[in-house]
Scaffold this active site. Structure first.
Site, PDB file in Angstrom:
ATOM      1  N   LYS A   1       6.220 -13.898   3.601  1.00 32.14           N
ATOM      2  CA  LYS A   1       6.764 -14.906   2.502  1.00 32.14           C
ATOM      3  C   LYS A   1       8.503 -14.794   2.421  1.00 32.14           C
ATOM      4  CE  LYS A   1       5.496 -17.597  -0.630  1.00 32.14           C
ATOM      5  NZ  LYS A   1       4.638 -18.606  -0.823  1.00 32.14           N
TER       6      LYS A   1
ATOM      7  N   ASP B   1      -4.426  -7.081   5.541  1.00 30.33           N
ATOM      8  CA  ASP B   1      -5.885  -6.899   5.062  1.00 30.33           C
ATOM      9  C   ASP B   1      -6.509  -8.424   4.627  1.00 30.33           C
ATOM     10  OD1 ASP B   1      -8.074  -5.484   3.746  1.00 30.33           O
ATOM     11  OD2 ASP B   1      -7.019  -5.630   1.770  1.00 30.33           O
TER      12      ASP B   1
ATOM     13  N   TYR C   1       0.928  -1.082  -0.099  1.00 26.95           N
ATOM     14  CA  TYR C   1      -0.057   0.021   0.026  1.00 26.95           C
ATOM     15  C   TYR C   1       0.886   1.051  -0.026  1.00 26.95           C
ATOM     16  CZ  TYR C   1      -4.406  -2.427   1.113  1.00 26.95           C
ATOM     17  OH  TYR C   1      -5.444  -3.179   0.952  1.00 26.95           O
TER      18      TYR C   1
ATOM     19  N   ASP D   1      -9.753 -10.414   6.996  1.00 24.32           N
ATOM     20  CA  ASP D   1     -11.055 -10.630   6.620  1.00 24.32           C
ATOM     21  C   ASP D   1     -11.154 -11.917   6.670  1.00 24.32           C
ATOM     22  OD1 ASP D   1     -11.488  -7.831   5.445  1.00 24.32           O
ATOM     23  OD2 ASP D   1     -12.135  -8.443   3.703  1.00 24.32           O
TER      24      ASP D   1
ATOM     25  N   ASP E   1       1.067 -18.461   2.756  1.00 29.65           N
ATOM     26  CA  ASP E   1       0.265 -19.470   2.095  1.00 29.65           C
ATOM     27  C   ASP E   1      -0.384 -20.503   2.915  1.00 29.65           C
ATOM     28  OD1 ASP E   1       2.856 -20.106   1.825  1.00 29.65           O
ATOM     29  OD2 ASP E   1       2.951 -20.873  -0.261  1.00 29.65           O
TER      30      ASP E   1
HETATM   31  O1  48Y Z   1      -9.620  -1.329   5.626  1.00 27.93           O
HETATM   32  C1  48Y Z   1      -9.596  -2.446   4.881  1.00 27.93           C
HETATM   33  O2  48Y Z   1      -9.343  -3.334   5.237  1.00 27.93           O
HETATM   34  C2  48Y Z   1     -10.157  -2.018   3.428  1.00 27.93           C
HETATM   35  O3  48Y Z   1     -10.208  -3.427   2.853  1.00 27.93           O
HETATM   36  C3  48Y Z   1      -9.486  -1.094   2.623  1.00 27.93           C
HETATM   37  C4  48Y Z   1      -8.195  -1.578   2.642  1.00 27.93           C
HETATM   38  O4  48Y Z   1      -7.722  -2.027   1.503  1.00 27.93           O
HETATM   39  O5  48Y Z   1      -7.228  -1.317   3.421  1.00 27.93           O
HETATM   40  C5  48Y Z   1     -10.339  -0.790   1.695  1.00 27.93           C
HETATM   41  C6  48Y Z   1      -9.660   0.491   0.701  1.00 27.93           C
HETATM   42  C7  48Y Z   1     -10.862   1.171   0.005  1.00 27.93           C
HETATM   43  O6  48Y Z   1     -11.254   0.391  -0.827  1.00 27.93           O
HETATM   44  O7  48Y Z   1     -11.286   2.369   0.241  1.00 27.93           O
END
Ligand code: 48Y
Length: 352
Positions: free
Chosen positions: A163, A218, A118, A222, A194
Site C-alpha cells: 500500500k 497472512d 506483527y 488465507d 486492495d
Molecule cells: O499462522 C497464521 O497465519 C495464523 O493466522 C497466526 C498468525 O496470525 O500469523 C495466528 C496467530 C495465533 O492466533 O496464534
C-alpha cells in the site's frame, strides 16, 4: 539421524500431526521425532507458552513440525505460541504454497514473518491504542532475497503487494525490494493490496511469487487457499538462518477437534517441505498425495466422507505403491542430498 521437534499443539493439531508423522515414517527412517508441549496449559503453569528448557532443545533440533494452537483474544500476558516460536527461532520468512491439485496450479506466497504489524511493539495509553508497523532495512532486504530465490528456482517473477500509495513503511519496503530484485535480475510487478485481492480471486495463477508484509501476507494466504478447495490442504514453512518450522496453514479448529475428521493433508504436505529442507526430497509425499486426491475419499471440508485416518492410510498406501514400483524413489529419499530441483518443487533451501 535428523532431530525433528514436534509440537502438536491443541484442537485438531495433534490429530493432523499424528498423520504427518506416520507418513514421514513411511518414507524415511532417518528422522528422530521428539515431542514438546506448548500453548495455554504450559502458559498457565509457567507464564510462557513454551518451557524455557524445551525451547533450548528445540533450537538444537534440525527442524520443527508444528500443528496448531488456539490463542484466546483476551488473556492478559499471553502471546500466541506460534508467534513466540517465530520470534524466538528467528523465522523471518513464511512460505505458503497452495498446492497444485485437481487441475489447479500452484500459488506461492512469501510472507514477511518477523515485523510489519506483527512487530509486537505497541501500547494502549490514555485511551489510544497503537500497533507499530515496523519495516527495517534488514528485514526488508532479507525477505526480498528470500522471494528472489523463490522466483529464481521457479523461473518466475515477484508480485510485490503493498500500500505504498499510502503507507510510509511500504514506500520504503518497495524501494528495497526493487533494489534487491534488480541486483539479482528478477522482475518485480507492483500490486496494491486492495485491488490485488480481486486479482487473486479472479486470476489466482498469474502472479509469480507473491511477496508482502506480515499482516497482508497472512490475509492473502488465507484468501488464496480457496483455490485449493480447502485451507485444510495447504502447507507452509517458516524459515530462519538456523532452523525452519513447518505447519499447516489451517488453525486448531476446536469445533471439529476430537471427531477424527480433520484434513491431514496440510500437515502431511508440510512434512514434505520439511523433508526438502533436510535434503531428503519431499516429492515422494507430494506425488502420493496427488495420486490419493485424484481418486481417494476426502474429508468433509473437501466434500467427502473420509476420516483423518482413512486419508493417512490411503496416502501411506500410495507411498508404498510408489516405493515398490520404483527403486529410484527409494534411493533418492533414503540416501541422497539432492540440490536445486528439489527446492524447486516446494520446500526450498537445504538445512544449513
Ligand atoms: O499462522 C497464521 O497465519 C495464523 O493466522 C497466526 C498468525 O496470525 O500469523 C495466528 C496467530 C495465533 O492466533 O496464534
Amino acid at each position: 539421524m535428523y532431530r525433528v521437534a514436534v509440537i502438536p499443539g491443541d484442537g485438531i493439531g495433534p490429530e493432523v500431526i499424528d498423520g504427518a508423522v506416520r507418513v514421514l515414517k513411511a518414507v524415511t527412517d532417518r528422522i528422530r521425532f521428539e515431542y514438546y508441549e506448548g500453548g495455554l496449559d504450559v502458559f498457565r503453569e509457567c507464564g510462557s507458552p513454551i518451557r524455557e528448557d524445551d525451547l533450548d532443545e528445540i533450537r538444537r533440533s534440525d527442524a520443527v513440525l508444528f500443528g496448531a494452537t488456539t490463542t484466546p483474544f483476551d488473556l492478559p500476558g499471553y502471546r500466541s505460541l506460534i508467534l513466540t516460536l517465530r520470534k524466538e527461532l528467528g523465522l523471518y520468512a513464511n512460505l505458503r504454497i497452495i498446492p497444485e491439485l485437481k487441475g489447479g496450479r500452484e500459488i506461492v506466497i512469501v510472507r514477511e514473518n518477523s515485523e510489519g504489524l506483527y512487530s509486537g511493539i505497541g501500547s494502549v495509553v490514555n485511551e489510544r491504542a497503537v500497533d507499530v508497523r515496523l519495516i527495517t532495512r534488514e528485514g526488508a532486504e532479507r525477505i526480498a532475497r528470500f522471494a528472489v530465490e523463490q522466483a529464481k528456482v521457479r523461473g518466475s517473477f515477484i508480485t510485490f503487494v503493498h500500500k505504498a500509495n499510502v503507507l510510509i513503511g511500504d514506500k520504503f519496503f518497495r524501494r528495497i525490494v526493487l533494489e534487491v530484485a534488480e541486483e539479482e535480475g528478477v522482475e518485480v510487478k507492483d500490486a496494491i493490496i486492495d485491488s490485488f485481492t480481486i486479482k487473486l480471486v479472479r486470476k489466482p495463477w498469474e502472479h509469480g511469487v507473491i511477496l508482502s508484509e506480515n499482516l497482508f501476507g497472512d490475509i492473502l494466504s488465507d484468501l488464496a487457499t480457496v483455490h485449493a478447495g480447502s485451507i485444510g490442504i495447504v502447507p507452509s514453512g517458516n524459515y530462519g538462518e538456523e532452523i525452519a518450522l513447518f505447519e499447516p496453514v489451517h488453525g486448531s479448529a476446536p469445533d471439529i477437534a476430537g471427531r477424527g475428521i480433520a484434513n491431514p493433508i496440510g500437515a502431511i504436505l508440510s512434512g514434505a517441505m520439511l523433508l526438502d529442507y533436510l535434503g531428503l526430497d519431499g516429492s515422494l509425499i507430494r506425488t502420493a498425495v496427488s495420486n490419493y486426491v485424484r481418486d481417494g475419499e476426502l474429508t468433509p471440508d473437501m466434500g467427502g466422507r473420509a476420516r483423518t485416518d482413512d486419508v493417512v492410510r490411503g496416502i501411506i498406501g500410495e507411498i508404498e505403491n510408489l516405493l515398490s514400483m520404483d527403486e529410484v524413489w527409494r534411493d533418492e529419499i533414503r540416501v541422497s542430498r539432492l540440490e536445486s530441483d528439489i527446492s524447486r518443487m516446494a520446500g526450498l533451501r537445504l538445512h544449513p
